[in-house]
Design a protein around this motif. Sequence first.
Motif, PDB file in Angstrom:
ATOM      1  N   ASP A   1       0.811  -1.219   0.000  1.00  0.00           N
ATOM      2  CA  ASP A   1       0.000   0.000   0.000  1.00  0.00           C
ATOM      3  C   ASP A   1       0.844   1.267   0.000  1.00  0.00           C
ATOM      4  OD1 ASP A   1      -2.266  -1.600   0.175  1.00  0.00           O
ATOM      5  OD2 ASP A   1      -2.219  -1.603   2.377  1.00  0.00           O
ATOM      6  N   LEU A   2       2.173   1.127  -0.058  1.00  0.00           N
ATOM      7  CA  LEU A   2       3.049   2.284   0.092  1.00  0.00           C
ATOM      8  C   LEU A   2       3.408   2.913  -1.246  1.00  0.00           C
ATOM      9  CD1 LEU A   2       5.585   0.962   2.760  1.00  0.00           C
ATOM     10  CD2 LEU A   2       3.452   2.231   3.133  1.00  0.00           C
ATOM     11  N   SER A   3       3.840   4.170  -1.183  1.00  0.00           N
ATOM     12  CA  SER A   3       4.391   4.844  -2.352  1.00  0.00           C
ATOM     13  C   SER A   3       5.762   4.257  -2.665  1.00  0.00           C
ATOM     14  CB  SER A   3       4.538   6.342  -2.093  1.00  0.00           C
ATOM     15  OG  SER A   3       5.536   6.568  -1.106  1.00  0.00           O
ATOM     16  N   LEU A   4       6.254   4.549  -3.862  1.00  0.00           N
ATOM     17  CA  LEU A   4       7.570   4.060  -4.251  1.00  0.00           C
ATOM     18  C   LEU A   4       8.643   4.607  -3.318  1.00  0.00           C
ATOM     19  CD1 LEU A   4       9.429   2.530  -6.172  1.00  0.00           C
ATOM     20  CD2 LEU A   4       9.413   4.531  -7.675  1.00  0.00           C
ATOM     21  N   GLY A   5       8.536   5.876  -2.949  1.00  0.00           N
ATOM     22  CA  GLY A   5       9.527   6.472  -2.070  1.00  0.00           C
ATOM     23  C   GLY A   5       9.583   5.777  -0.726  1.00  0.00           C
ATOM     24  N   SER A   6       8.423   5.498  -0.140  1.00  0.00           N
ATOM     25  CA  SER A   6       8.388   4.796   1.141  1.00  0.00           C
ATOM     26  C   SER A   6       8.911   3.371   1.006  1.00  0.00           C
ATOM     27  CB  SER A   6       6.961   4.781   1.692  1.00  0.00           C
ATOM     28  OG  SER A   6       6.517   6.084   1.997  1.00  0.00           O
ATOM     29  N   SER A   7       8.592   2.722  -0.113  1.00  0.00           N
ATOM     30  CA  SER A   7       9.078   1.360  -0.342  1.00  0.00           C
ATOM     31  C   SER A   7      10.604   1.325  -0.395  1.00  0.00           C
ATOM     32  CB  SER A   7       8.503   0.805  -1.649  1.00  0.00           C
ATOM     33  OG  SER A   7       7.105   0.677  -1.576  1.00  0.00           O
ATOM     34  N   ARG A   8      11.198   2.338  -0.983  1.00  0.00           N
ATOM     35  CA  ARG A   8      12.659   2.388  -1.046  1.00  0.00           C
ATOM     36  C   ARG A   8      13.262   2.552   0.346  1.00  0.00           C
ATOM     37  NH1 ARG A   8      14.323   1.886  -5.928  1.00  0.00           N
ATOM     38  NH2 ARG A   8      13.195   2.747  -7.729  1.00  0.00           N
ATOM     39  N   LEU A   9      12.621   3.343   1.199  1.00  0.00           N
ATOM     40  CA  LEU A   9      13.100   3.491   2.564  1.00  0.00           C
ATOM     41  C   LEU A   9      12.991   2.181   3.328  1.00  0.00           C
ATOM     42  CD1 LEU A   9      11.743   6.992   3.632  1.00  0.00           C
ATOM     43  CD2 LEU A   9      14.054   6.376   2.934  1.00  0.00           C
ATOM     44  N   VAL A  10      11.952   1.413   3.060  1.00  0.00           N
ATOM     45  CA  VAL A  10      11.809   0.098   3.696  1.00  0.00           C
ATOM     46  C   VAL A  10      12.945  -0.815   3.266  1.00  0.00           C
ATOM     47  CG1 VAL A  10      10.364  -1.962   3.904  1.00  0.00           C
ATOM     48  CG2 VAL A  10       9.306   0.305   3.899  1.00  0.00           C
ATOM     49  N   GLU A  11      13.300  -0.764   1.981  1.00  0.00           N
ATOM     50  CA  GLU A  11      14.419  -1.572   1.500  1.00  0.00           C
ATOM     51  C   GLU A  11      15.722  -1.184   2.187  1.00  0.00           C
ATOM     52  OE1 GLU A  11      14.985  -3.920  -2.517  1.00  0.00           O
ATOM     53  OE2 GLU A  11      15.210  -1.767  -2.708  1.00  0.00           O
ATOM     54  N   VAL A  12      15.922   0.110   2.358  1.00  0.00           N
ATOM     55  CA  VAL A  12      17.128   0.572   3.044  1.00  0.00           C
ATOM     56  C   VAL A  12      17.127   0.097   4.495  1.00  0.00           C
ATOM     57  CG1 VAL A  12      18.384   2.609   3.858  1.00  0.00           C
ATOM     58  CG2 VAL A  12      17.432   2.574   1.543  1.00  0.00           C
ATOM     59  N   ALA A  13      15.981   0.208   5.160  1.00  0.00           N
ATOM     60  CA  ALA A  13      15.874  -0.243   6.554  1.00  0.00           C
ATOM     61  C   ALA A  13      16.149  -1.736   6.661  1.00  0.00           C
ATOM     62  CB  ALA A  13      14.484   0.081   7.098  1.00  0.00           C
ATOM     63  N   ARG A  14      15.597  -2.513   5.751  1.00  0.00           N
ATOM     64  CA  ARG A  14      15.818  -3.959   5.773  1.00  0.00           C
ATOM     65  C   ARG A  14      17.291  -4.288   5.564  1.00  0.00           C
ATOM     66  NH1 ARG A  14      12.835  -7.651   1.380  1.00  0.00           N
ATOM     67  NH2 ARG A  14      14.289  -6.478   0.035  1.00  0.00           N
ATOM     68  N   ALA A  15      17.934  -3.554   4.647  1.00  0.00           N
ATOM     69  CA  ALA A  15      19.362  -3.787   4.408  1.00  0.00           C
ATOM     70  C   ALA A  15      20.178  -3.465   5.656  1.00  0.00           C
ATOM     71  CB  ALA A  15      19.831  -2.938   3.227  1.00  0.00           C
ATOM     72  N   LEU A  16      19.840  -2.384   6.344  1.00  0.00           N
ATOM     73  CA  LEU A  16      20.587  -1.983   7.529  1.00  0.00           C
ATOM     74  C   LEU A  16      20.337  -2.913   8.714  1.00  0.00           C
ATOM     75  CD1 LEU A  16      20.053   1.873   7.350  1.00  0.00           C
ATOM     76  CD2 LEU A  16      22.161   0.624   6.850  1.00  0.00           C
ATOM     77  N   ALA A  17      19.197  -3.586   8.731  1.00  0.00           N
ATOM     78  CA  ALA A  17      18.846  -4.449   9.857  1.00  0.00           C
ATOM     79  C   ALA A  17      19.789  -5.639   9.997  1.00  0.00           C
ATOM     80  CB  ALA A  17      17.403  -4.936   9.728  1.00  0.00           C
ATOM     81  N   VAL A  18      20.443  -6.044   8.926  1.00  0.00           N
ATOM     82  CA  VAL A  18      21.391  -7.158   9.020  1.00  0.00           C
ATOM     83  C   VAL A  18      22.771  -6.672   9.453  1.00  0.00           C
ATOM     84  CG1 VAL A  18      20.135  -8.525   7.332  1.00  0.00           C
ATOM     85  CG2 VAL A  18      22.012  -7.058   6.558  1.00  0.00           C
ATOM     86  N   GLU A  19      22.871  -5.391   9.804  1.00  0.00           N
ATOM     87  CA  GLU A  19      24.086  -4.776  10.339  1.00  0.00           C
ATOM     88  C   GLU A  19      25.294  -4.985   9.419  1.00  0.00           C
ATOM     89  OE1 GLU A  19      24.553  -6.200  14.325  1.00  0.00           O
ATOM     90  OE2 GLU A  19      22.659  -5.325  14.997  1.00  0.00           O
TER      91      GLU A  19
END
Length: 288
Positions: A166-184
């Motif tokens: 349900d998110l915009s493309l911009g928000s989806s990209r931030l989610v991808e960045v957050a997911r990438a950072l979560a694996v430290e």
Amino acid sequence: MTTVDAQVTDRVHTAPRIEARDITVRFGGLVALSGVSLRVPPRSIVGLVGPNGAGKSTLFGVLSGLLTPNAGAVLMNGVDVTKKSAQARAAIGMARTFQHPELFLSLSVREHIVLADRIRHSRRRIWSDLVTGRGFGRPASAEVERVDALVDALALGAIQHRQVGDLSLGSSRLVEVARALAVEPDIVLLDEPSSGLDIRETEELAAVLQRVVADKGVSLLFVEHDVDLVLRICDAVHVLDFGVKIAEGTPAEIRCDPAVRAAYLGEEIVDSDALSRAESASEQEAFE
């Protein structure tokens, strides 16, 4: 700590997070990359730009382990990983995003971050979380703190419980960045992170990238078509053209480099103040 251990630790902290040494890639008779080298120091943002067909995606494929070069080497923290798979590189500190976000549309923003956190800290729980269909179990307090920190860092609090479909493309990209950072990770490869974003979303993304480098100590390497974004936030920039690196340096050096201007035909590298003055003069002439 022994002297040898101290030397190893010092090397890990000072060696480039990722380094390409004289990478050459051929596809049949086509030379996609020819002797390209690149270094991403600790706690830095490095940009990789160039016209279409310059070889940026090919170099990204080599760095991430999806392509094996015909010649040259790839190192992470001083260790040769040229022969290691993408999965092996992820296990020792690499994460990446994609030009088209690769997300689970039925999961929420927070669930994406939780899942990535458990891949890093509680891999055994992945089976109970997803494969058995029992959903996400009760989180440990340390996990909650880590996930909350990422949600706050990327300003995702207002949408953390929404499904990403349900998110915009911009928000989806931030989610991808957050997911990438979560694996430290030590290094994150970002593939066209501003693609499809409007001006406001691009500004928000730029602020996030700078903040996570400062707060998390991670290094970023990104392929990006928005040269202005690259020149504003990067510590160093590398420019490819027809598979050859034609320039590297600080944003100021790249902005003034005649080879870069020639590669872009003067269309991308431009002084925004000079452009504004020229536009104003043109408008004035139109009314006179």
